[in-house]
Design an enzyme around this catalytic site. Structure first.
Site, mmCIF file in Angstrom:
data_model
loop_
_atom_site.group_PDB
_atom_site.id
_atom_site.type_symbol
_atom_site.label_atom_id
_atom_site.label_comp_id
_atom_site.label_asym_id
_atom_site.label_seq_id
_atom_site.Cartn_x
_atom_site.Cartn_y
_atom_site.Cartn_z
ATOM 1 N N ASN A 176 27.057 -39.444 0.835
ATOM 2 C CA ASN A 176 27.227 -40.727 0.148
ATOM 3 C C ASN A 176 28.609 -41.282 0.502
ATOM 4 O OD1 ASN A 176 27.415 -42.856 -1.613
ATOM 5 N ND2 ASN A 176 27.546 -41.593 -3.471
ATOM 6 N N HIS A 199 22.990 -43.218 -9.218
ATOM 7 C CA HIS A 199 24.247 -42.479 -9.055
ATOM 8 C C HIS A 199 25.117 -42.723 -10.285
ATOM 9 C CE1 HIS A 199 28.152 -41.239 -7.544
ATOM 10 N NE2 HIS A 199 27.479 -40.498 -6.673
ATOM 11 N N LYS A 201 29.823 -44.127 -0.237
ATOM 12 C CA LYS A 201 30.353 -45.017 -1.291
ATOM 13 C C LYS A 201 30.955 -46.280 -0.678
ATOM 14 C CE LYS A 201 31.177 -40.930 -4.047
ATOM 15 N NZ LYS A 201 31.724 -40.361 -5.261
ATOM 16 N N GLU A 243 24.140 -34.057 -10.551
ATOM 17 C CA GLU A 243 25.559 -34.298 -10.285
ATOM 18 C C GLU A 243 26.330 -34.391 -11.592
ATOM 19 O OE1 GLU A 243 26.214 -36.190 -6.215
ATOM 20 O OE2 GLU A 243 25.705 -37.834 -7.551
ATOM 21 N N GLY A 288 34.068 -36.083 -7.281
ATOM 22 C CA GLY A 288 35.347 -36.603 -6.802
ATOM 23 C C GLY A 288 36.551 -36.006 -7.502
ATOM 24 N N GLU A 339 28.084 -43.402 -10.654
ATOM 25 C CA GLU A 339 28.998 -44.550 -10.572
ATOM 26 C C GLU A 339 28.260 -45.851 -10.892
ATOM 27 O OE1 GLU A 339 30.575 -43.498 -6.730
ATOM 28 O OE2 GLU A 339 31.482 -41.735 -7.673
ATOM 29 N N SER A 356 31.791 -32.478 -5.651
ATOM 30 C CA SER A 356 32.846 -31.763 -4.929
ATOM 31 C C SER A 356 32.320 -30.606 -4.072
ATOM 32 C CB SER A 356 33.936 -31.275 -5.893
ATOM 33 O OG SER A 356 34.545 -32.380 -6.534
HETATM 34 C C1 PEP Z 1 28.816 -38.138 -4.876
HETATM 35 O O1 PEP Z 1 29.334 -39.200 -4.627
HETATM 36 O O2 PEP Z 1 27.599 -38.119 -5.089
HETATM 37 C C2 PEP Z 1 29.639 -36.923 -4.903
HETATM 38 C C3 PEP Z 1 29.067 -35.801 -5.235
HETATM 39 O O3 PEP Z 1 30.963 -37.055 -4.574
HETATM 40 P P1 PEP Z 1 32.006 -35.842 -4.263
HETATM 41 O O4 PEP Z 1 31.330 -34.903 -3.312
HETATM 42 O O5 PEP Z 1 33.200 -36.515 -3.674
HETATM 43 O O6 PEP Z 1 32.296 -35.187 -5.577
#
Ligand code: PEP
Length: 255
Positions: free
Chosen positions: A10, A96, A12, A168, A174, A98, A214
């Site tokens: 992703n 997601h 973003k 997630e 992040g 976000e 992460s």
């Molecule tokens: C994501 O954006 O779905 C995500 C898991 O980000 P990160 O790996 O940076 O935590």
């Protein structure tokens, strides 16, 4: 049932036109041996989809980071499932965190997006996950099950062949904090059995549930060793071809 693993990247709202195309090319150059064993997908920003699809040359899937809840019409700023298909996408993220938490998208809205994606022949990677507050209050199970049920409203057993899930935990996205393998496995198992109850045993056995939060080359192997973890959704570490491919290789058992 053997499930083919899935690793998604992703991107973003990162990169620019030149770096997005270059990242696509770099991933395409190293993806062949990995993509023979697992499914891979990248989710670039909308304006770069065409260039990235061209750079990827069909080696892995390209998807939208979101999809509109309507097929067409006066919806300024939105991108429909058929537009994503026109750009060469075969998949899309829906829900997601976000968007759920950052933009206030509700389960009802997300269920309409899932419907539109499936009707537009896009696979769906539907994301669910709890906040740190939810987890500390012992509400993880209720929260993810509520998101799952609500976002799949009106989605049939046949439709479920087009759906993958991403667990997630928001506190791990992040932040550099990852759910431990046991924490991830516990929630993935809850989600899989909920799919079994809502749909049927075949859907539960078939659905892929990937972990996101992460994920890095250093922690991916332990996560992938969990029975119900079928891959990863990667944010930060997907912005470098090297780390993204390393995660995919480890998921494919190529290390
Ligand atoms: C994501 O954006 O779905 C995500 C898991 O980000 P990160 O790996 O940076 O935590």
């Amino acid at each position: 049932m053997d499930r083919r693993a899935l690793v998604g990247g992703n991107w973003k709202m990162h990169l620019d036109a030149a770096t997005a195309a270059a990242l696509g090319r770099d991933i395409a150059a190293s993806a062949a041996s990995v993509a023979a064993r697992i499914d891979m997908a990248i989710f670039p920003p909308y304006p770069y989809l065409g260039a990235v699809v061209e750079a990827i040359q069909g080696r892995i899937a390209v998807g939208g980071q979101d999809v509109a809840a309507e097929a067409e019409g006066a919806f300024t700023g939105q991108v429909s499932a058929s537009m994503l298909r026109d750009c060469g996408c075969t998949t899309t993220l829906v829900g997601h965190s976000e968007r759920r938490h950052g933009l206030g998208e509700t389960n009802q809205l997300l269920a309409r997006k899932v419907r539109q994606a499936i009707d537009g022949r896009l696979r769906v990677l539907l994301c669910v996950g709890e906040t740190l507050e939810d987890r500390e209050a012992g509400q993880t199970r209720e929260v993810v099950l509520g998101q799952l049920e609500g976002s799949l409203e009106g989605i049939s057993t046949d439709d479920m062949a087009m759906v993958d899930l991403a667990y997630e935990p928001i506190w791990a996205i992040g932040t550099g904090r990852t759910a431990g393998p046991a924490e991830a496995q516990e929630v993935h198992e809850v989600l899989r059995s909920a799919v079994g109850v809502r749909y049927d045993a075949r859907s539960a056995a078939r659905i892929r549930i990937v972990y996101g939060g992460s994920v890095k080359p250093s922690n991916v192997a332990d996560l992938m060793a969990c029975e119900d973890v079928d891959g990863a959704l990667v944010g930060g570490a997907s912005l470098q071809a090297g780390s993204f491919i390393e995660i995919a290789r480890a998921t494919a058992g190529l290390e």
